[in-house]
Write a protein that holds these residues in place. Structure first.
Motif, PDB file in Angstrom:
ATOM      1  N   THR A  55     -22.242  58.626  12.776  1.00  0.00           N
ATOM      2  CA  THR A  55     -20.981  58.958  13.440  1.00  0.00           C
ATOM      3  C   THR A  55     -20.456  57.794  14.269  1.00  0.00           C
ATOM      4  OG1 THR A  55     -21.647  61.281  13.571  1.00  0.00           O
ATOM      5  CG2 THR A  55     -19.839  60.584  15.004  1.00  0.00           C
ATOM      6  N   LEU A  77     -14.527  59.978   8.806  1.00  0.00           N
ATOM      7  CA  LEU A  77     -15.009  59.829  10.175  1.00  0.00           C
ATOM      8  C   LEU A  77     -14.718  61.063  11.007  1.00  0.00           C
ATOM      9  CD1 LEU A  77     -16.275  58.136  12.408  1.00  0.00           C
ATOM     10  CD2 LEU A  77     -14.023  57.110  12.829  1.00  0.00           C
ATOM     11  N   TRP A  78     -13.509  61.638  10.871  1.00  0.00           N
ATOM     12  CA  TRP A  78     -13.170  62.802  11.694  1.00  0.00           C
ATOM     13  C   TRP A  78     -14.096  63.986  11.402  1.00  0.00           C
ATOM     14  CZ3 TRP A  78     -11.972  67.325   9.298  1.00  0.00           C
ATOM     15  CH2 TRP A  78     -11.544  67.275   7.963  1.00  0.00           C
ATOM     16  N   ILE A 138     -17.429  63.323  13.116  1.00  0.00           N
ATOM     17  CA  ILE A 138     -17.318  63.548  14.566  1.00  0.00           C
ATOM     18  C   ILE A 138     -17.395  65.034  14.881  1.00  0.00           C
ATOM     19  CG2 ILE A 138     -15.771  63.374  16.549  1.00  0.00           C
ATOM     20  CD1 ILE A 138     -14.779  60.720  15.411  1.00  0.00           C
ATOM     21  N   ILE A 139     -16.681  65.855  14.117  1.00  0.00           N
ATOM     22  CA  ILE A 139     -16.697  67.306  14.343  1.00  0.00           C
ATOM     23  C   ILE A 139     -18.104  67.868  14.149  1.00  0.00           C
ATOM     24  CG2 ILE A 139     -15.887  69.526  13.441  1.00  0.00           C
ATOM     25  CD1 ILE A 139     -13.202  68.203  12.893  1.00  0.00           C
TER      26      ILE A 139
END
Length: 550
Positions: A174, A244-245, A248-249
């Protein structure tokens, strides 16, 4: 939550879980081993030598055990004043963790000149050695706080340590975005900061309550949920390319799950406060409730938590039984004179040593068999899951069989060593996707040893010097790892390697090595069975009687 409410064994358990979840960097060596090899110009044998010093550091816990005894056991710790308690052990680990990984990172990125191999081995040892301080403080304090369910609490602590590898790898994917050098810097900072923030909460409370098993089951459920989440996460990353998002979540969800043990502690504190308030109302209404051993032992109000000195919370009946006096309360020198110690030590060479050699070389094994980089990283992450299942499952299941049927724990050690040997044979076979099945068998079996060995140590030799004794036995792990990683795997690999880059492809690279380790693991089964036969009556006469008294 005020200061007094923080001084309970439930909050201490949560703090230990969080520290354990951050300090398993030694299990992620496969993530940064390639850049360490390329940046320092190592061949496979040299890399295995460095990894062995990692293993020695991660398992040479004698110093942490001696320090723990010095700062926690009366009367030795009384003259230390504020410099007493498990936090001292945690602080020593945090300092070593930062220094070791920071210097390695500086060498890898070129901030300082390339380190000579002996110096790199020293800092690798120092970085991994920090793990023994974290682990000793958390595990031994857990056994002090939950003496009746030693297998379960050791399984929880060791289980979260095993899961920490997968957690750290998710953190790496991450934050670092595929830069292993940045990951080494994170290893220097993350465990150090978390430990310094939480170490003062980890304390010893020698009390037993009727809710112990209930709360430990709740912590166990949280651990299983986190393990299941990490497994799904790893498989999704293996199948799909995660943006990437999304990463991150998923990492934020992991942090929320890691926060859930605090809810277990809050519920325990609330129920304890309610019982205390009810007792006060009954007293003021002149309707005292008849006192029972259950009522006395379940008083967990923070104000009264330290009312009894260490050890006085246990029933006096146990001390009247001569079989419970000195037989199960040995120091290190006394334990070294027993046959049980050496049987346990030899079994751990066979089990821990060959298992550790497997994880140290799993990335190279995957490369030789044609696994992609993503698949090899997934194998390292999944290893943490199987490692957790072994650590948690062996402690939990052996507790059930011990309480209900009086089964001595060394029997479970023999069973898991047999499973370990089977896993080595599967890896040696080289059939398609064999590493997925082989890593499951080896990972679960290897993790089981780390749960069973400390618990058996506490039961056979006593809790008083448990930290020193089980860390001495744990030296079998790096000793076995050196034999199998350097003298077996590294030697055979380098003989089979061709070309200037010292690489090898095909089953010939590792087949013989894993067949040798399978034979050694089967020998470990025989040693564990010998220990089982020697201690079977001891468990029936001493350990079960101790549990009934408690």
């Amino acid at each position: 939550m005020d200061r007094e409410m923080l001084r309970t064994k439930w909050v201490a358990t949560v703090a230990s879980i969080w520290i354990q979840s951050s300090c398993g960097a030694s299990y992620t060596f496969g993530i940064y081993s390639s850049i360490l090899k390329s940046s320092q110009g190592y061949d496979q044998s040299t890399l295995d030598t460095v990894s062995v010093f990692k293993d020695i550091g991660a398992n040479f816990g004698i110093l942490s055990g001696l320090l723990y005894s010095a700062v926690t056991l009366d009367p030795y710790s009384r003259h230390l004043g504020v410099f007493s308690g498990p936090w001292v052990v945690h602080a020593a680990g945090a300092i070593q963790c930062f220094l070791g990984y920071f210097v390695m990172w500086a060498s890898v990125v070129g901030l300082i000149p390339r380190l000579p191999v002996p110096v790199m081995c020293l800092f690798m040892w120092l970085a991994a050695h920090a793990q023994t301080f974290f682990n000793t403080a958390n595990v031994v304090s857990g056994v002090h706080n939950f003496g009746d369910y030693g297998g379960t609490i050791v399984g929880i602590m060791k289980g979260f340590l095993g899961l920490s590898g997968a957690m750290l790898i998710q953190f790496y994917e991450t934050v670092c975005e595929g830069h292993p050098s940045t990951y080494i810097l994170l290893l220097a900072l993350t465990p150090t900061i978390i430990t310094l923030l939480l170490m003062n909460l980890v304390r010893n409370y020698d009390t037993n309550t009727k809710d112990d098993k209930k709360r430990l089951n709740a912590f166990s459920a949280v651990a299983m949920i986190i393990a299941a989440y990490l497994t799904v996460n790893i498989l999704l990353r293996d199948i799909f390319t995660m943006p990437l998002w999304a990463r991150i979540i998923m990492f934020e969800l992991l942090l929320l799950l890691l926060a859930s043990p605090l809810g277990v502690a809050i519920r325990a504190l609330r129920e304890s406060s309610d019982r205390y308030a009810q007792a006060l109302l009954e007293e003021r209404g002149y309707k005292p409730k008849p006192a029972t051993s259950s009522d006395i032992s379940t008083s967990e109000d923070p104000i009264d938590y330290h009312a009894l000195p260490s050890g006085e919370s246990q029933p006096k009946a146990a001390s009247s039984d001569s079989s419970l006096s000195d037989e199960d309360n040995l120091n290190l020198l006394q334990a070294l004179r027993t046959g049980n110690f050496w049987l346990l030590f030899i079994a751990m060479i066979c089990g821990m040593g060959s298992g550790l050699a497997t994880i140290n070389n799993i990335s190279q094994v995957g490369e030789s068999l044609g696994y992609s980089t993503i698949e090899r990283n997934s194998l390292v992450s999944l290893w943490s899951i199987w490692n957790f299942l072994g650590r948690f499952g062996a402690g939990f299941v052996s507790d059930i069989f011990l309480h209900r049927g009086g089964f001595a724990r060394p029997l479970f050690m023999a069973i898991t060593l047999a499973t370990l040997a089977t896993g080595h044979i599967v890896i040696a076979s080289g059939f398609p996707k064999n590493l997925y099945l082989g890593s499951v068998l080896v990972g679960i079996s290897y993790g089981s040893q780390w749960s069973l060995m400390p618990t058996i140590t506490s039961e056979i030799f006593g809790v008083g010097h448990m930290g020193t004794i089980f860390n001495t036995i744990a030296l079998a792990s790096p000793l076995g790892s050196y034999i199998f990683s350097v003298r077996v795997i590294g030697y055979i690999y380098d003989k089979a390697a061709t070309g200037e880059d010292n690489t090898c492809f095909g089953t010939r690279c590792f087949m013989l090595s894993f067949l040798i380790m399978a034979a050694v693991a089967f020998f470990g089964v025989l040693v564990a069975l010998a220990l089982f036969l020697r201690t079977r009556r001891f468990y029936q006469v001493v350990v079960l009687k101790r549990l009934r008294h408690s």
